[in-house]
Write a protein that holds these residues in place. Structure first.
Motif, short mmCIF file in Angstrom:
data_model
loop_
_atom_site.label_atom_id
_atom_site.label_comp_id
_atom_site.label_asym_id
_atom_site.label_seq_id
_atom_site.Cartn_x
_atom_site.Cartn_y
_atom_site.Cartn_z
N MET A 1 -9.16 0.91 3.10
CA MET A 1 -8.63 -0.42 3.38
C MET A 1 -9.77 -1.40 3.69
O MET A 1 -9.76 -2.55 3.25
CB MET A 1 -7.64 -0.37 4.54
N GLN A 2 -10.77 -0.93 4.41
CA GLN A 2 -11.94 -1.77 4.70
C GLN A 2 -12.67 -2.13 3.42
O GLN A 2 -13.06 -3.29 3.23
CB GLN A 2 -12.87 -1.06 5.68
N GLU A 3 -12.84 -1.16 2.53
CA GLU A 3 -13.50 -1.42 1.25
C GLU A 3 -12.71 -2.38 0.38
O GLU A 3 -13.28 -3.10 -0.44
CB GLU A 3 -13.73 -0.11 0.50
N ALA A 4 -11.38 -2.42 0.59
CA ALA A 4 -10.51 -3.32 -0.17
C ALA A 4 -10.49 -4.73 0.43
O ALA A 4 -9.81 -5.60 -0.10
CB ALA A 4 -9.10 -2.75 -0.24
N GLY A 5 -11.22 -4.93 1.52
CA GLY A 5 -11.32 -6.27 2.09
C GLY A 5 -10.70 -6.45 3.46
O GLY A 5 -10.84 -7.52 4.05
N LEU A 6 -10.02 -5.45 3.98
CA LEU A 6 -9.44 -5.54 5.32
C LEU A 6 -10.43 -4.94 6.32
O LEU A 6 -10.22 -3.87 6.88
CB LEU A 6 -8.08 -4.83 5.36
N HIS A 7 -11.51 -5.63 6.54
CA HIS A 7 -12.66 -5.12 7.29
C HIS A 7 -12.34 -4.73 8.73
O HIS A 7 -13.00 -3.87 9.29
CB HIS A 7 -13.80 -6.13 7.26
N HIS A 8 -11.36 -5.36 9.31
CA HIS A 8 -11.03 -5.09 10.72
C HIS A 8 -10.11 -3.89 10.91
O HIS A 8 -9.85 -3.50 12.04
CB HIS A 8 -10.37 -6.33 11.33
N VAL B 1 0.86 -1.18 0.00
CA VAL B 1 0.00 0.00 0.00
C VAL B 1 0.89 1.23 0.00
O VAL B 1 1.79 1.36 0.83
CB VAL B 1 -0.94 0.02 1.22
N THR B 2 0.64 2.13 -0.94
CA THR B 2 1.40 3.38 -1.02
C THR B 2 0.45 4.55 -0.84
O THR B 2 -0.59 4.61 -1.49
CB THR B 2 2.11 3.50 -2.39
N VAL B 3 0.83 5.45 0.06
CA VAL B 3 0.09 6.70 0.25
C VAL B 3 0.99 7.80 -0.29
O VAL B 3 2.09 8.02 0.21
CB VAL B 3 -0.26 6.93 1.73
N TYR B 4 0.51 8.48 -1.33
CA TYR B 4 1.30 9.49 -2.02
C TYR B 4 1.22 10.83 -1.32
O TYR B 4 0.33 11.07 -0.51
CB TYR B 4 0.82 9.60 -3.48
N PRO B 5 2.15 11.75 -1.65
CA PRO B 5 2.14 13.08 -1.03
C PRO B 5 0.82 13.81 -1.26
O PRO B 5 0.13 13.56 -2.26
CB PRO B 5 3.29 13.82 -1.73
N PRO B 6 0.49 14.72 -0.36
CA PRO B 6 -0.75 15.49 -0.52
C PRO B 6 -0.72 16.34 -1.79
O PRO B 6 0.32 16.88 -2.16
CB PRO B 6 -0.79 16.40 0.71
N ASP B 7 -1.89 16.44 -2.44
CA ASP B 7 -2.00 17.34 -3.58
C ASP B 7 -2.39 18.73 -3.08
O ASP B 7 -2.40 18.98 -1.87
CB ASP B 7 -2.99 16.80 -4.62
N GLU B 8 -2.71 19.62 -3.99
CA GLU B 8 -3.04 21.00 -3.61
C GLU B 8 -4.24 21.10 -2.68
O GLU B 8 -4.35 22.03 -1.89
CB GLU B 8 -3.29 21.86 -4.86
N SER B 9 -5.14 20.13 -2.77
CA SER B 9 -6.34 20.16 -1.92
C SER B 9 -6.14 19.42 -0.60
O SER B 9 -7.04 19.38 0.23
CB SER B 9 -7.53 19.56 -2.67
N GLY B 10 -4.97 18.81 -0.41
CA GLY B 10 -4.70 18.07 0.81
C GLY B 10 -5.03 16.59 0.70
O GLY B 10 -4.83 15.84 1.64
N GLY B 11 -5.53 16.17 -0.46
CA GLY B 11 -5.85 14.76 -0.66
C GLY B 11 -4.61 13.95 -1.00
O GLY B 11 -3.69 14.45 -1.65
N ARG B 12 -4.58 12.72 -0.54
CA ARG B 12 -3.46 11.82 -0.82
C ARG B 12 -3.99 10.58 -1.54
O ARG B 12 -4.91 9.93 -1.05
CB ARG B 12 -2.76 11.42 0.48
N ARG B 13 -3.42 10.28 -2.71
CA ARG B 13 -3.80 9.07 -3.44
C ARG B 13 -3.34 7.86 -2.66
O ARG B 13 -2.25 7.85 -2.10
CB ARG B 13 -3.13 9.03 -4.82
N VAL B 14 -4.18 6.84 -2.67
CA VAL B 14 -3.86 5.58 -2.00
C VAL B 14 -3.90 4.48 -3.05
O VAL B 14 -4.91 4.30 -3.73
CB VAL B 14 -4.86 5.28 -0.85
N ARG B 15 -2.78 3.76 -3.16
CA ARG B 15 -2.67 2.70 -4.16
C ARG B 15 -2.32 1.40 -3.45
O ARG B 15 -1.48 1.38 -2.55
CB ARG B 15 -1.57 3.03 -5.17
N ALA B 16 -2.97 0.32 -3.85
CA ALA B 16 -2.69 -1.01 -3.29
C ALA B 16 -2.54 -2.01 -4.43
O ALA B 16 -3.41 -2.10 -5.30
CB ALA B 16 -3.80 -1.45 -2.35
#
Length: 71
Positions: free
Chosen positions: A40-47, A7-22
């Motif tokens: 992560m929960q939506e990707a199947g790691l419910h806990h 799982v990679t969390v990328y640097p914040p963009d101009e709006s403060g959002g960070r892309r998450v890639r798995a």
């Protein structure tokens, strides 16, 4: 999962959002650790919760750790 840090969390963009890639797929744009936990929960790691996100060695933080949300 294929790598040590699938799982990679990328640097914040101009709006403060960070892309998450798995495993090569974009999960979404996160604006907080809670958002990453939800993705992560939506990707199947419910806990998973916010503490799992902050502590997990499976996450590679680029451009700052879990406390960085501004560009």
């Amino acid at each position: 999962m294929a790598s040590d840090q699938p799982v990679t969390v990328y640097p914040p963009d101009e709006s403060g959002g960070r892309r998450v890639r798995a495993d090569g797929a974009i999960l979404g744009l996160a604006y907080s650790v809670q958002d990453i936990a939800r993705l992560m929960q939506e990707a199947g790691l419910h806990h998973w919760d916010e503490m799992d996100v902050v502590r997990s060695p499976l996450i590679e933080w680029r451009g700052g750790g879990p406390d960085v949300w501004t560009h």
